[in-house]
Structure formats: C-alpha cells, structure tokens
Design an enzyme around this catalytic site. Structure first.
Site, mmCIF file in Angstrom:
data_model
loop_
_atom_site.group_PDB
_atom_site.id
_atom_site.type_symbol
_atom_site.label_atom_id
_atom_site.label_comp_id
_atom_site.label_asym_id
_atom_site.label_seq_id
_atom_site.Cartn_x
_atom_site.Cartn_y
_atom_site.Cartn_z
ATOM 1 N N CYS A 121 6.195 -3.253 13.580
ATOM 2 C CA CYS A 121 7.062 -3.246 12.396
ATOM 3 C C CYS A 121 8.493 -3.587 12.786
ATOM 4 O O CYS A 121 9.279 -4.031 11.953
ATOM 5 C CB CYS A 121 6.995 -1.904 11.683
ATOM 6 S SG CYS A 121 7.311 -0.493 12.753
ATOM 7 N N GLU A 160 6.703 4.646 6.449
ATOM 8 C CA GLU A 160 7.125 3.700 7.486
ATOM 9 C C GLU A 160 6.426 2.375 7.171
ATOM 10 O O GLU A 160 5.267 2.161 7.523
ATOM 11 C CB GLU A 160 6.730 4.204 8.879
ATOM 12 C CG GLU A 160 7.344 5.546 9.253
ATOM 13 C CD GLU A 160 8.832 5.463 9.553
ATOM 14 O OE1 GLU A 160 9.383 4.341 9.543
ATOM 15 O OE2 GLU A 160 9.453 6.516 9.788
ATOM 16 N N VAL A 205 0.837 -1.207 0.000
ATOM 17 C CA VAL A 205 0.000 0.000 0.000
ATOM 18 C C VAL A 205 0.868 1.251 0.000
ATOM 19 O O VAL A 205 0.560 2.239 -0.659
ATOM 20 C CB VAL A 205 -0.961 -0.009 1.203
ATOM 21 C CG1 VAL A 205 -1.796 1.270 1.240
ATOM 22 C CG2 VAL A 205 -1.884 -1.229 1.155
#
Length: 499
Positions: free
Chosen positions: A291, A257, A239
C-alpha cells in the site's frame, strides 16, 4: 498435496502444516466444514464462525480480568515462539504470497518487533488525573478493554498487519478474531498454531485468539457482528467503504488501512544516488504490491533527464525470478488476476497518452511475472488517480515545490509521501500545514518500509486509520472520564445552584 514431497517445501511440516488443513480455529480447537481452496485448506463455515465467536466473546471476560502486565507476558511468549520459527515463517510468506525471501523474513520480524513493543506498552496504558473545579472532587481518565477486536487482513502483508493489531489488542485486554486473506490461508493457520500453543501452555482459553480462513462471507459476518466493537480492515478503498458502512450502521468503530497512491518528489538539490536507490526499492519492492509502494515520481525539471537515465539503468539490473532464490529482487504478482490487471492497466496508460520508458509487458513463463515499468505521463491523466497494484511508476516533471505539493495532494488517496532535498526550508514546508496531506510524510527515505514505533495509516480514501505505534493503542480501549466526590457536599460544575 504433491508440493509437500518436494525437498524445498519440507519446512512446512515444521510449522504444523499438512497436505490438508482445517481452516477454522474456534472454541480452542481446529475444524473446518466449508469449501476447500487450493486443495489444502478447508474454510470455515457460517456455523463454525458463530460457535467460535460465541466462545471468543465469553473468553473476553477471562482475558480482560488478567492484569495488563501479565497479558504482556503472554505476548512476550508469543514473540519468542515466533522468533524460534522466524525463517520457516518468512519462507512460507515468500512461498504463498510471492514476495522475495528477505521481505518475507522481514515481515515476520515486524510481528516479533510488535510483540516486544506491546510488552513494554502493557505497563504504560496510562490514564490521567484532571484537576476538578469542585472542592473535594477528583477527576481521572480510565482506559478499559473493548472486549473483542476483529482483524481482517490482506494478501500483501498476510501476517504483519495482524501483528500491528493483535499485539496491541491483546495487551489492552481484548480477545482477537482474525480473518486472513483467502489466498494466503497457510500463513493464517501457521500463525494461529503458534499463538494457540502459547495460550495452551499458559492454561488460557484458546478462544482468546480465534481465526478463520474464508472469503467475503466471513468478513461480512465480522463487519455485522455487534459483539465486535472494533474492526480493523486492510484492503481496497472500495471494499473498505462497504465495511465501514456496515460497522457504522451498528455504531461500531473501524480502523481502515486502504489504498495508497504514493509520491516521491526529487528536488534539484537532492542526493541523486540516494534518491535513485530509494525509488527502486519503493517502486519495485514486493512487486509493487505494498500500500506504500511509490506510484508517482515527481522530478524537478533541472535534474529530470539525469535522474531518469540513472533510474532506467538500475531497472535494467533488477533480477526477476523465484522469490526464494538469493539475488532475486522482483518476484511474481500474487495471482493470475493481478497479472491481467497489470496488462489492462498498461493498455489504459497507453490510451491516455502515457509513454512506456521501460518495461510494460508480462513475462511469458510459469508464474505471474511482469516487468518493472516506468511511464512518462501527465499528472492530469485519469489513470494516475487510481491505484494500479503492481510495479508501475508514473514519472512527471515539476518546476518547483509548490507544483510538486499540489500534484502530490491531488489524488483521492493520502497514505505515504516523501521528498528528497537538503534544504531545511523545503523540508519544513513539506512536513507543515501547506505540505503533504498524507499520514506518512518522509524526507530522504522511500515511501515504504515504515517502522513500528510510529502510527501507521493515511488520510482521505486511505481510510484515516492508525495502527502499530505512537498512541494507536487508545483505539483498542474504552475511555471513561470518572469524577469522584470524596466529600459530604454536592457542589455543581459551572457554579450552578439547584435548590
């Protein structure tokens, strides 16, 4: 909503939440005429987005004219207002996202810390004086606000990433338009109510901070909007690439990010107990949905079996359950789709020769609970190159530092990495040009749990963005190089004589 009647959820009213909530804070007022999600939040419509953005864009003229230290004072008040609701907000993060309560409270504390950091920064948005080669000339560098900054955040850190961006953007003189994750709308609303109350107390336009609950259509509107020169996006690489293409097509700027595939290396001289504790937190914390979660563990062959035996033992002690209960270390995955992705990932791992050393199953109970999982697998297996967003740890054996660095750097992502060793020569090779290629390069600490004082972000398919501390603030401002002639002659640079 029936849950509002439950005693343990009564704190929601303290955050201004109700059984049904409008999901658009636009033009300084609450509204919402789009779809209804989880029977609680009415999402923003395209019309409300346009009205809100028009007001936000206009409010930027007012906000950027306020001196930076005065803007810092507003951010200080936001920090104090968040501090007063710290435990309620942390509980909401835990309830809606699924992370354990200490992590939920820690996430809200991170925004408070960002507010404190930004207050000091508001007096240090310094330019520079540059020597000019021409007589009676002065060169200087001046930083001015961009106008409006768009912030699109993800479910796993539904408010901390807002803090990284909004606190800095606001003191830099920008208005903020925020789209929170569609699966954590209550956090978006509760945070926005607090910020809006501070703006109102100071007789400032509410549109300085505009927020929308919504799905991909709101995110796309932000990406395509030429009134937003900078868009910060946190989410998947897939995305993020689409967002980047849309923003770049209109010559806007992106802070990305994106996905991480982070490795911890444990060398033969490492403090084993310290490394085991670090791997546990890095791989199991937030149910593997950071993440910066450790997804690959590279163990020196001489300590391989000893380390694995100790790690499996601590995994057996992990308490799985209600994230709001004391003592829980592993809460549920965020959605049923996350649970299905975990199970599909385990099938793929097995098909590619992975050996399950611990876990590997979903837990049959109410909620999206899975077992923390340790997998022995070859670094050449294709699945190792992908980010499986859950508590799955790939373990591999290495012979030396050179091989470990090669494996660390072999994946498309480049966010965080860490090595455990006591040897200075290994440490400095690791952090040097022939070491880790990640944006975060740690020694003797986990891959996750970054402090706000440093710039956060990664390389390669992680997106290249840098947010929070260090000199990240420069991305939220427009740099101008100014040359001033205070004399009566017109000497030209490079000694050019033009008539």
């Amino acid at each position: 909503m029936g849950s509002f009647a439950r005693k343990e959820h009564q704190f929601l009213a303290e955050l201004g939440l109700a059984p049904r909530n409008p999901g658009a804070f636009a033009c300084g007022a609450w509204g919402g005429s789009g779809p209804v999600v989880i029977a609680e939040v009415v999402e923003a419509s395209a019309r409300e987005y346009e009205e809100g953005m028009r007001a936000c864009y206009d409010a930027a003229k007012t906000w950027m004219a306020i001196p930076a230290p005065k803007r810092g004072e507003i951010v200080r008040q936001i920090g104090d207002a968040l501090r007063a609701k710290l435990h309620h907000l942390g509980r909401l993060v835990s309830l809606e996202m699924g992370k354990i309560l200490p992590e939920g409270i820690g996430e809200v504390q991170e925004i408070i810390d960002m507010c404190d950091y930004a207050v000091g920064l508001s007096r240090q948005l310094n330019g520079s004086i540059i020597p000019s080669e021409r007589p009676n000339h002065m060169m200087m560098e001046v930083w001015n606000p961009l106008g409006v900054v768009g912030v699109i955040t993800a479910f796993n850190f539904p408010c901390a990433v807002l803090g990284w961006n909004a606190c800095i953007a606001l003191v830099c003189g920008n208005c903020v338009v925020w789209k929170g994750a569609p699966t954590t709308p209550l956090i978006t609303i509760a945070m926005t109510k607090i910020v809006a109350s501070v703006m109102e107390r100071n007789n400032l336009p509410g549109s300085i901070f505009t927020a929308f609950c919504g799905g991909a259509e709101i995110g796309q509107a932000i990406s395509l909007d030429t009134r937003i020169p900078l868009v910060s996006f946190t989410g998947s690489t897939k995305v993020g690439l689409m967002v980047q293409q849309q923003v770049n097509a209109r010559f806007g700027k992106c802070l990305l990010e994106l996905s991480g595939n982070n490795a911890i290396i444990v060398m033969d001289d490492a403090d084993i107990q310290l490394a085991v504790r670090s791997v546990l937190f890095a791989a199991v914390g937030t149910a593997g949905q950071r993440c910066t979660t450790c997804r690959r563990l590279l163990l020196h062959e001489s300590i391989y079996r000893t380390f694995l035996d100790q790690l499996v033992e601590v995994y057996k002690q992990v308490r799985i359950g209600d994230p709001l209960e004391n003592g829980t270390l592993l809460g549920p995955l965020h959605t049923p789709a996350s649970r299905e992705a975990f199970l599909k990932g385990i099938q793929t791992i097995r098909s590619q020769g992975g050996k399950i050393l611990y876990g590997g199953s979903a837990i049959e109970s109410e909620g999206n609970f899975v077992q923390p999982t340790i997998v022995e697998i070859s670094p050449a297996a294709p699945v190792v190159r992908e980010e499986l967003f859950g508590p799955v740890l790939y373990v591999m054996k290495v012979q030396n530092l050179k091989e470990a660095v090669e494996i660390n750097n072999s994946v498309p992502q480049g966010l965080s990495s860490s090595i455990f060793t006591r040897r200075p020569d290994i440490i400095f090779k690791w952090i040097g040009p022939h070491g880790s290629d990640c944006g975060i390069v740690n020694v003797n600490i986990p891959t996750n749990g970054a402090e706000i004082g440093g710039a956060f972000g990664g390389e390669k398919a992680t997106g290249g963005g840098r947010e929070a501390g260090s000199d990240s603030w420069k991305q939220y401002m427009r740099r101008a190089t100014c040359t001033i002639n205070y004399g009566s002659e017109l000497p030209l640079a490079q000694g050019i004589n033009f008539g």
